[in-house]
Each structure stands twice: as structure tokens, then as C-alpha cells.
Design an enzyme around this catalytic site. Structure first.
Site, PDB file in Angstrom:
ATOM      1  N   LYS A   1      44.878  39.626  36.086  1.00 49.98           N
ATOM      2  CA  LYS A   1      44.984  38.833  34.894  1.00 49.98           C
ATOM      3  C   LYS A   1      45.596  39.647  33.776  1.00 49.98           C
ATOM      4  O   LYS A   1      46.240  39.111  32.890  1.00 49.98           O
ATOM      5  CB  LYS A   1      43.607  38.353  34.442  1.00 49.98           C
ATOM      6  CG  LYS A   1      42.879  37.476  35.401  1.00 49.98           C
ATOM      7  CD  LYS A   1      41.502  37.136  34.862  1.00 49.98           C
ATOM      8  CE  LYS A   1      40.691  36.460  35.927  1.00 49.98           C
ATOM      9  NZ  LYS A   1      39.304  36.266  35.518  1.00 49.98           N
ATOM     10  N   GLY A   2      45.361  40.943  33.786  1.00 50.94           N
ATOM     11  CA  GLY A   2      45.741  41.797  32.666  1.00 50.94           C
ATOM     12  C   GLY A   2      47.210  41.786  32.303  1.00 50.94           C
ATOM     13  O   GLY A   2      47.563  41.920  31.141  1.00 50.94           O
TER      14      GLY A   2
ATOM     15  N   GLU B   1      53.320  44.792  35.627  1.00 51.52           N
ATOM     16  CA  GLU B   1      51.898  45.147  35.551  1.00 51.52           C
ATOM     17  C   GLU B   1      51.559  45.668  34.159  1.00 51.52           C
ATOM     18  O   GLU B   1      52.418  46.237  33.484  1.00 51.52           O
ATOM     19  CB  GLU B   1      51.614  46.210  36.617  1.00 51.52           C
ATOM     20  CG  GLU B   1      50.259  46.838  36.602  1.00 51.52           C
ATOM     21  CD  GLU B   1      49.111  45.927  36.972  1.00 51.52           C
ATOM     22  OE1 GLU B   1      48.902  44.931  36.251  1.00 51.52           O
ATOM     23  OE2 GLU B   1      48.403  46.229  37.933  1.00 51.52           O
TER      24      GLU B   1
ATOM     25  N   ASP C   1      47.498  53.593  36.112  1.00 48.85           N
ATOM     26  CA  ASP C   1      46.480  54.596  35.810  1.00 48.85           C
ATOM     27  C   ASP C   1      46.492  55.623  36.948  1.00 48.85           C
ATOM     28  O   ASP C   1      47.380  56.470  36.990  1.00 48.85           O
ATOM     29  CB  ASP C   1      45.137  53.875  35.685  1.00 48.85           C
ATOM     30  CG  ASP C   1      44.053  54.692  35.041  1.00 48.85           C
ATOM     31  OD1 ASP C   1      44.029  55.917  35.235  1.00 48.85           O
ATOM     32  OD2 ASP C   1      43.198  54.110  34.354  1.00 48.85           O
TER      33      ASP C   1
ATOM     34  N   LYS D   1      49.753  55.777  32.154  1.00 47.29           N
ATOM     35  CA  LYS D   1      48.734  56.788  31.878  1.00 47.29           C
ATOM     36  C   LYS D   1      48.938  57.938  32.872  1.00 47.29           C
ATOM     37  O   LYS D   1      48.234  58.056  33.868  1.00 47.29           O
ATOM     38  CB  LYS D   1      47.343  56.164  32.026  1.00 47.29           C
ATOM     39  CG  LYS D   1      46.267  56.892  31.290  1.00 47.29           C
ATOM     40  CD  LYS D   1      44.884  56.286  31.540  1.00 47.29           C
ATOM     41  CE  LYS D   1      44.600  55.079  30.715  1.00 47.29           C
ATOM     42  NZ  LYS D   1      43.155  54.671  30.815  1.00 47.29           N
TER      43      LYS D   1
ATOM     44  N   PHE E   1      40.499  54.474  27.116  1.00 45.19           N
ATOM     45  CA  PHE E   1      40.246  53.113  27.580  1.00 45.19           C
ATOM     46  C   PHE E   1      40.850  52.155  26.562  1.00 45.19           C
ATOM     47  O   PHE E   1      40.407  52.091  25.423  1.00 45.19           O
ATOM     48  CB  PHE E   1      38.744  52.846  27.732  1.00 45.19           C
ATOM     49  CG  PHE E   1      38.469  51.675  28.625  1.00 45.19           C
ATOM     50  CD1 PHE E   1      38.703  50.379  28.189  1.00 45.19           C
ATOM     51  CD2 PHE E   1      37.993  51.878  29.901  1.00 45.19           C
ATOM     52  CE1 PHE E   1      38.473  49.302  29.019  1.00 45.19           C
ATOM     53  CE2 PHE E   1      37.741  50.801  30.737  1.00 45.19           C
ATOM     54  CZ  PHE E   1      37.987  49.506  30.300  1.00 45.19           C
TER      55      PHE E   1
ATOM     56  N   ASP F   1      41.649  44.317  29.228  1.00 49.87           N
ATOM     57  CA  ASP F   1      40.285  43.904  28.943  1.00 49.87           C
ATOM     58  C   ASP F   1      39.257  44.963  29.313  1.00 49.87           C
ATOM     59  O   ASP F   1      39.561  45.957  29.962  1.00 49.87           O
ATOM     60  CB  ASP F   1      39.952  42.640  29.734  1.00 49.87           C
ATOM     61  CG  ASP F   1      39.692  42.926  31.213  1.00 49.87           C
ATOM     62  OD1 ASP F   1      38.609  42.575  31.696  1.00 49.87           O
ATOM     63  OD2 ASP F   1      40.575  43.509  31.880  1.00 49.87           O
TER      64      ASP F   1
END
Length: 179
Positions: free
Chosen positions: A42-43, A98, A102, A130, A151, A158
Site C-alpha cells: 500500500k505504501g 516502490e 531498506d 535507505k 523510521f 505508514d
């Protein structure tokens, strides 16, 4: 600024300008082609929709819901496909869009999967990179911003399904996720 946000990393205006710039760069690679743009739910949905609106090449759209996080703040180390593609990728040029790379686990495994399914090429475009957390040998082909190991929330990102609608990208206060 939301009260759970420690500070803003990128404003709405900075994001808008950089997304347009990266989309223009990617667009140049697909002149005369019709790539399949795969949004990662969803991000990545907000970034995905803003990004594709800046493309001038014809594109087809599809989505996947994949995750290695579940409901936590740390990767589980297992790729979970909750929604697979509706379109066949065989012989197609695919652009994965995307929100963040990470550790690299999700995108490394997703790229491998799409190539195994016969994709002609797989290009990775991320909003955030990241680098300091990377444990898999993969990098985005294009990314909007490099960030430190913090974060982040907002603009689709989210924590436990909260903060996605913030128009900026901010750092979540540690006190929120270390409870």
C-alpha cells in the site's frame, strides 16, 4: 506537522519537484515502448500515482501487495505476496515503483521473481533509498531521495496503517514505535 512526527525530511513541494524530475529521466528510457508499471501496495500508491502522471510514454498499470514487515517496524525476512499481478510479464519491460528500499529483501526477491516469470527487463524506481540498512545486493535504478536509518512516515509511508495521508515525509518519534 503531526504531533507524532519528530521533524519533516521532505516537504510536499520538494517531493513534487523531485518526482517530476525522476519520472522525466525514466521516461527517456522507454521511448517507443509500453512498459508495465507495477505499483507496490500500500505504501507506494501515492508515489506511484504521482510518478505515472509525469510519464509521457504509454504505460500499462498493475499492482502487487508484497511485504516483509507485517505490522512491525523490523523486517520478518520472509516475502509475502498478498496480491499478485493481473498481467503476464513475459517479454515485458517492467518498472517496479516502490516507496522505500531498506534492507533490499523485498525488492531483490521481487525482481528475481519477475525475471523468472520472463520479464524482458525490470527497472526499480523508489521514492526513498535507505542505503545504510542494505543487506541485499540491490539498488534502485532511480530514486528520489537518499535517507539515513530513520523510521519515516507520510506520503504513503505508514506505521501500523497510520500517517499515510501526510503530504510530507517526516521522521516518526521513537516513543511512538518503541512502546
Amino acid at each position: 506537522m503531526h504531533s507524532d512526527c519528530e521533524r519533516i525530511l521532505f516537504s510536499e513541494e520538494q517531493i513534487r519537484a523531485r518526482v517530476a524530475e525522476v519520472a522525466s529521466e525514466v521516461d527517456k528510457r522507454y521511448v517507443g515502448k509500453t512498459p508495465l508499471c507495477v505499483g507496490i501496495l500500500k505504501g507506494g500508491i501515492i508515489f506511484y500515482s504521482d510518478f505515472i502522471r509525469h510519464l509521457t510514454s504509454p504505460v500499462e498499470l498493475d499492482f502487487m501487495a508484497v511485504s516483509s514487515y507485517g505490522g512491525g517496524a523490523v523486517s520478518s525476512g520472509k516475502l509475502k505476496i498478498r496480491k499478485d499481478l493481473d498481467k503476464d510479464v513475459k517479454g515485458r519491460d517492467v518498472i517496479i515503483i516502490e516507496d522505500i528500499i531498506d534492507s533490499g529483501f523485498t525488492l531483490a526477491n521481487l525482481k528475481r521473481l519477475l525475471l523468472e516469470r520472463g520479464a524482458n527487463s525490470v527497472l526499480i524506481v523508489t521514492l526513498l533509498n535507505k542505503k545504510g540498512r542494505r543487506s541485499y545486493d540491490i539498488s534502485p535504478d532511480f530514486n528520489c531521495f537518499d535517507i539515513e536509518n530513520e523510521f519515516v512516515i507520510g506520503y504513503g509511508l505508514d506505521y501500523n496503517e497510520r500517517y499515510r495521508s501526510l503530504p510530507y515525509i517526516g521522521v516518526l518519534k521513537r516513543s511512538v514505535y518503541e512502546k
